[in-house]
Write a protein that holds these residues in place. Structure first.
Motif, PDB file in Angstrom:
ATOM      1  N   VAL A 172      -1.755 -14.547 -36.833  1.00 13.57           N
ATOM      2  CA  VAL A 172      -0.905 -13.379 -37.112  1.00 13.57           C
ATOM      3  C   VAL A 172      -0.265 -12.869 -35.822  1.00 13.57           C
ATOM      4  O   VAL A 172       0.939 -12.574 -35.781  1.00 13.57           O
ATOM      5  N   GLY A 173      -1.058 -12.790 -34.754  1.00 10.77           N
ATOM      6  CA  GLY A 173      -0.514 -12.357 -33.467  1.00 10.77           C
ATOM      7  C   GLY A 173       0.595 -13.265 -32.988  1.00 10.77           C
ATOM      8  O   GLY A 173       1.608 -12.800 -32.430  1.00 10.77           O
ATOM      9  N   HIS A 174       0.441 -14.570 -33.203  1.00 14.75           N
ATOM     10  CA  HIS A 174       1.473 -15.537 -32.825  1.00 14.75           C
ATOM     11  C   HIS A 174       2.778 -15.263 -33.566  1.00 14.75           C
ATOM     12  O   HIS A 174       3.867 -15.270 -32.966  1.00 14.75           O
ATOM     13  N   GLU A 175       2.679 -14.982 -34.866  1.00 14.31           N
ATOM     14  CA  GLU A 175       3.878 -14.675 -35.656  1.00 14.31           C
ATOM     15  C   GLU A 175       4.516 -13.360 -35.197  1.00 14.31           C
ATOM     16  O   GLU A 175       5.752 -13.233 -35.189  1.00 14.31           O
ATOM     17  N   LEU A 176       3.706 -12.392 -34.827  1.00 20.35           N
ATOM     18  CA  LEU A 176       4.252 -11.137 -34.298  1.00 20.35           C
ATOM     19  C   LEU A 176       4.986 -11.393 -32.984  1.00 20.35           C
ATOM     20  O   LEU A 176       6.079 -10.872 -32.744  1.00 20.35           O
ATOM     21  N   GLY A 177       4.367 -12.217 -32.116  1.00 23.79           N
ATOM     22  CA  GLY A 177       4.983 -12.534 -30.834  1.00 23.79           C
ATOM     23  C   GLY A 177       6.297 -13.266 -30.981  1.00 23.79           C
ATOM     24  O   GLY A 177       7.244 -13.026 -30.224  1.00 23.79           O
ATOM     25  N   LEU A 178       6.374 -14.169 -31.964  1.00 21.33           N
ATOM     26  CA  LEU A 178       7.629 -14.895 -32.205  1.00 21.33           C
ATOM     27  C   LEU A 178       8.752 -13.954 -32.623  1.00 21.33           C
ATOM     28  O   LEU A 178       9.932 -14.278 -32.457  1.00 21.33           O
ATOM     29  N   ARG A 179       8.384 -12.799 -33.161  1.00 25.26           N
ATOM     30  CA  ARG A 179       9.383 -11.798 -33.566  1.00 25.26           C
ATOM     31  C   ARG A 179       9.530 -10.710 -32.500  1.00 25.26           C
ATOM     32  O   ARG A 179      10.067  -9.641 -32.764  1.00 25.26           O
ATOM     33  N   SER A 180       9.035 -10.999 -31.290  1.00 23.35           N
ATOM     34  CA  SER A 180       9.160 -10.114 -30.124  1.00 23.35           C
ATOM     35  C   SER A 180       8.517  -8.750 -30.344  1.00 23.35           C
ATOM     36  O   SER A 180       8.971  -7.738 -29.785  1.00 23.35           O
ATOM     37  N   LEU A 181       7.464  -8.714 -31.149  1.00 19.99           N
ATOM     38  CA  LEU A 181       6.741  -7.469 -31.375  1.00 19.99           C
ATOM     39  C   LEU A 181       5.557  -7.373 -30.419  1.00 19.99           C
ATOM     40  O   LEU A 181       4.963  -8.386 -30.053  1.00 19.99           O
ATOM     41  N   ASP A 182       5.233  -6.162 -29.992  1.00 21.26           N
ATOM     42  CA  ASP A 182       4.110  -5.919 -29.089  1.00 21.26           C
ATOM     43  C   ASP A 182       2.861  -5.572 -29.895  1.00 21.26           C
ATOM     44  O   ASP A 182       2.949  -5.167 -31.059  1.00 21.26           O
ATOM     45  N   VAL A 183       1.704  -5.704 -29.248  1.00 21.84           N
ATOM     46  CA  VAL A 183       0.431  -5.518 -29.940  1.00 21.84           C
ATOM     47  C   VAL A 183      -0.388  -4.425 -29.263  1.00 21.84           C
ATOM     48  O   VAL A 183      -0.515  -4.395 -28.039  1.00 21.84           O
ATOM     49  N   CYS A 184      -0.951  -3.557 -30.090  1.00 18.97           N
ATOM     50  CA  CYS A 184      -1.860  -2.505 -29.616  1.00 18.97           C
ATOM     51  C   CYS A 184      -3.155  -2.618 -30.404  1.00 18.97           C
ATOM     52  O   CYS A 184      -3.128  -2.702 -31.641  1.00 18.97           O
ATOM     53  N   THR A 185      -4.291  -2.640 -29.714  1.00 12.55           N
ATOM     54  CA  THR A 185      -5.592  -2.713 -30.382  1.00 12.55           C
ATOM     55  C   THR A 185      -6.574  -1.777 -29.687  1.00 12.55           C
ATOM     56  O   THR A 185      -6.228  -1.084 -28.736  1.00 12.55           O
ATOM     57  N   GLY A 186      -7.828  -1.826 -30.159  1.00 14.62           N
ATOM     58  CA  GLY A 186      -8.884  -1.050 -29.533  1.00 14.62           C
ATOM     59  C   GLY A 186      -9.375  -1.654 -28.242  1.00 14.62           C
ATOM     60  O   GLY A 186     -10.296  -1.127 -27.629  1.00 14.62           O
ATOM     61  N   CYS A 187      -8.778  -2.793 -27.845  1.00 13.69           N
ATOM     62  CA  CYS A 187      -8.897  -3.433 -26.532  1.00 13.69           C
ATOM     63  C   CYS A 187     -10.131  -4.305 -26.341  1.00 13.69           C
ATOM     64  O   CYS A 187     -10.260  -4.956 -25.314  1.00 13.69           O
ATOM     65  N   GLY A 188     -11.042  -4.374 -27.309  1.00 11.35           N
ATOM     66  CA  GLY A 188     -12.254  -5.152 -27.138  1.00 11.35           C
ATOM     67  C   GLY A 188     -12.137  -6.594 -27.592  1.00 11.35           C
ATOM     68  O   GLY A 188     -11.060  -7.179 -27.580  1.00 11.35           O
ATOM     69  N   PRO A 189     -13.257  -7.206 -28.039  1.00 18.66           N
ATOM     70  CA  PRO A 189     -13.258  -8.587 -28.507  1.00 18.66           C
ATOM     71  C   PRO A 189     -12.880  -8.677 -29.987  1.00 18.66           C
ATOM     72  O   PRO A 189     -12.469  -7.690 -30.600  1.00 18.66           O
ATOM     73  N   ALA A 199      -0.185 -13.386 -29.630  1.00 20.35           N
ATOM     74  CA  ALA A 199       1.117 -12.835 -29.252  1.00 20.35           C
ATOM     75  C   ALA A 199       1.574 -13.367 -27.897  1.00 20.35           C
ATOM     76  O   ALA A 199       2.782 -13.562 -27.684  1.00 20.35           O
ATOM     77  N   THR A 200       0.638 -13.611 -26.974  1.00 27.72           N
ATOM     78  CA  THR A 200       1.046 -14.133 -25.659  1.00 27.72           C
ATOM     79  C   THR A 200       1.757 -15.475 -25.802  1.00 27.72           C
ATOM     80  O   THR A 200       2.734 -15.750 -25.098  1.00 27.72           O
ATOM     81  N   ILE A 201       1.283 -16.316 -26.736  1.00 24.11           N
ATOM     82  CA  ILE A 201       1.921 -17.619 -26.959  1.00 24.11           C
ATOM     83  C   ILE A 201       3.284 -17.437 -27.609  1.00 24.11           C
ATOM     84  O   ILE A 201       4.272 -18.080 -27.231  1.00 24.11           O
ATOM     85  N   GLY A 202       3.353 -16.551 -28.615  1.00 28.80           N
ATOM     86  CA  GLY A 202       4.640 -16.281 -29.264  1.00 28.80           C
ATOM     87  C   GLY A 202       5.659 -15.732 -28.290  1.00 28.80           C
ATOM     88  O   GLY A 202       6.835 -16.144 -28.291  1.00 28.80           O
ATOM     89  N   HIS A 203       5.238 -14.818 -27.418  1.00 29.07           N
ATOM     90  CA  HIS A 203       6.148 -14.266 -26.410  1.00 29.07           C
ATOM     91  C   HIS A 203       6.602 -15.352 -25.436  1.00 29.07           C
ATOM     92  O   HIS A 203       7.779 -15.400 -25.044  1.00 29.07           O
ATOM     93  N   ALA A 204       5.671 -16.227 -25.052  1.00 27.64           N
ATOM     94  CA  ALA A 204       6.027 -17.294 -24.114  1.00 27.64           C
ATOM     95  C   ALA A 204       7.041 -18.252 -24.739  1.00 27.64           C
ATOM     96  O   ALA A 204       7.989 -18.700 -24.078  1.00 27.64           O
ATOM     97  N   LYS A 205       6.875 -18.567 -26.013  1.00 31.18           N
ATOM     98  CA  LYS A 205       7.822 -19.458 -26.695  1.00 31.18           C
ATOM     99  C   LYS A 205       9.213 -18.850 -26.758  1.00 31.18           C
ATOM    100  O   LYS A 205      10.220 -19.565 -26.689  1.00 31.18           O
TER     101      LYS A 205
END
Length: 461
Positions: A172-189, A199-205
């Motif tokens: 899901v994060g990859h698909e968000l990244g491909l659409r240039s969307l940013d991600v916010c979470t509770g920051c843990g695992p 998302a990092t991979i989607g942004h890189a692509k």
């Protein structure tokens, strides 16, 4: 607990923290305001344990009782002296860059909070004052960026999930990244890491630079959910209520993945706000999603909402099973509606001022045994008020599971008791039992889960 490897080190910020005054340094020193120092020490220890598979704040604090932080003011700025620090935070004697950034982010936020509460510039006795406080803290952390179109997607879910569920969050994060969307979470695992990693991979692509991986946490839970190393913006709010408000003020849409009581707490908080009469018609896309194996979990959560809060609450979100691309498409479309709505009403893109949040959702809830037993859980309450009290019940269970104070209270006085009418307590008990059976309340590496609560059903109100 594995064999400890510790190190002594001296670190300075990399242009991320302004010089502290002598008073601020004194506040953070063990000889000064002890409570402020201990708060920073706890957060620092959690950050230095990033990547460790330990989900209990008490375990970490007990294992590193001799850990110390000394804050020194220099002409060039601040320097931290760390004694008996976890060695995994260093490579060849140098602190890992992401760890150093997060360490000074914690220092920044704790200093700001201490000063704001001291100078009383903001009135925390009012709902608007609390919102103003959240705004100022986020602005001080340089989280708010005026003029940037809405594209922050908040992802909520469990920190201890199955491998299949974790891989799904990355998709899901990859698909968000491909659409240039940013991600916010509770920051843990877990769910807090997977979407960021994808998302990092989607942004890189997409050759997108400056992708944002925003992590919002609070001191009571940071040791149980130490920041993952992908987070490039860390903000520490003073309590869970302000953390939750920060999520819905800076986020433009929310995706909820499988989790446990913490996820249920967040979900009920969100539904309670969206169901407030003043928020009718305000666009805020919400999607519940997971792999096919998570269908029973999502369905049970959906049924719990229907049984306690009604169909109106169920209409505030959509459920998508095993389709990451559809989740991202739906979220991207929802963000377009958010953009249009805010533009028409001259509301800021970077902070959701129009969202009405009642004081009941903003006031910190102290999960003592008396407060947990005194919660009103009845269908006679307006749905948004019942959602607020259910959120508090789940918050108490989270505290009893992983937060230092809550764990110690359970050790001293036994399980919490939760009371309410049968129309609410029946579905609540079923949901909690399902969480236990699905191992959503079992911490990795720990013994079999022992409930920190007891559900007591009263007569129908």
């Amino acid at each position: 607990m594995p064999t400890r490897h510790v190190i002594n080190a001296s670190v300075s910020p990399k242009g991320s923290l302004e010089t502290l005054s002598q008073r601020e340094v004194h506040q953070l020193s063990a000889a000064g305001s002890g409570s402020v120092y201990e708060l920073f020490r706890q957060c620092a220890l959690a950050i230095l344990n990033t990547g460790a598979r330990i989900d209990n704040a008490k375990t970490i604090l007990d294992a590193y009782r001799d850990f110390e932080v000394r804050i020194h003011q220099q002409d060039r700025g601040v320097r931290l002296e760390l004694l008996n620090a976890p060695a995994d935070a260093f490579v060849d004697g140098e602190m890992i860059a992401s760890t150093r950034e997060m360490l000074f982010s914690a220092l920044r936020d704790i200093v700001y909070t201490a000063n704001e509460l001291d100078n009383q510039r903001i009135d925390l006795s009012t709902s608007q004052g609390i919102t103003d406080y959240v705004f100022h803290l986020l602005r001080n952390a340089r989280t708010l960026r005026p003029g940037v179109e809405p594209k922050i997607v908040v992802c909520w879910g469990g920190h201890s999930i199955s491998t299949e569920e974790y891989k799904y969050t990355k998709r899901v994060g990859h698909e968000l990244g491909l659409r240039s969307l940013d991600v916010c979470t509770g920051c843990g695992p877990g769910v807090m890491k997977g979407p960021m990693k994808g998302a990092t991979i989607g942004h890189a692509k997409q050759r997108m630079h400056g992708g944002r991986y925003l992590g919002l946490t609070e001191p009571g839970i940071i040791a149980a959910e130490a920041p993952n190393p992908i987070v490039n913006e860390l903000v520490i709010l003073p309590d869970i209520e302000k953390r939750l408000e920060a999520f819905v003020r800076v986020g433009h849409g929310i995706i909820i993945f499988p989790g446990g009581v913490g996820t249920a707490e967040e979900f009920l908080y969100l539904l309670g706000i969206l169901m407030h009469p003043d928020n009718q018609g305000l666009p805020f896309p919400v999607v519940l999603t997971g792999p096919k194996s998570a269908t029973p979990y999502l369905q049970q959560l959906h049924e719990f909402v229907g049984a306690t809060l009604g169909e109106a609450a169920q209409r505030r979100y959509q459920i998508i099973i095993n389709d990451p691309a559809e989740v991202a498409r739906l979220m991207a479309q929802g963000l377009k509606e958010v953009k249009q709505f805010r533009r028409e009403r001259n509301d800021a893109f970077h902070f959701n001022w129009l969202l009405k949040i009642d004081e009941g959702f903003q006031r910190p809830f102290d999960p003592t045994h008396d407060n947990m037993a005194g919660l009103k859980l009845s269908r006679a309450l307006p749905p948004h008020e019942l959602a607020a009290n259910l959120r508090r019940a789940f918050s108490g269970i989270v505290a009893g599971n992983v937060k230092e104070k809550g764990v110690r209270l359970i050790e001293q006085h036994g399980p919490y008791e939760i009371h309410g009418d049968s129309a609410v307590m029946g579905p609540l008990d079923e949901l909690l039992q399902a969480f236990v059976q699905q191992h959503r309340m079992k911490l990795p590496g720990g013994a079999a889960y022992a409930p920190c609560y007891r559900v007591a059903t009263a007569a129908m109100a």
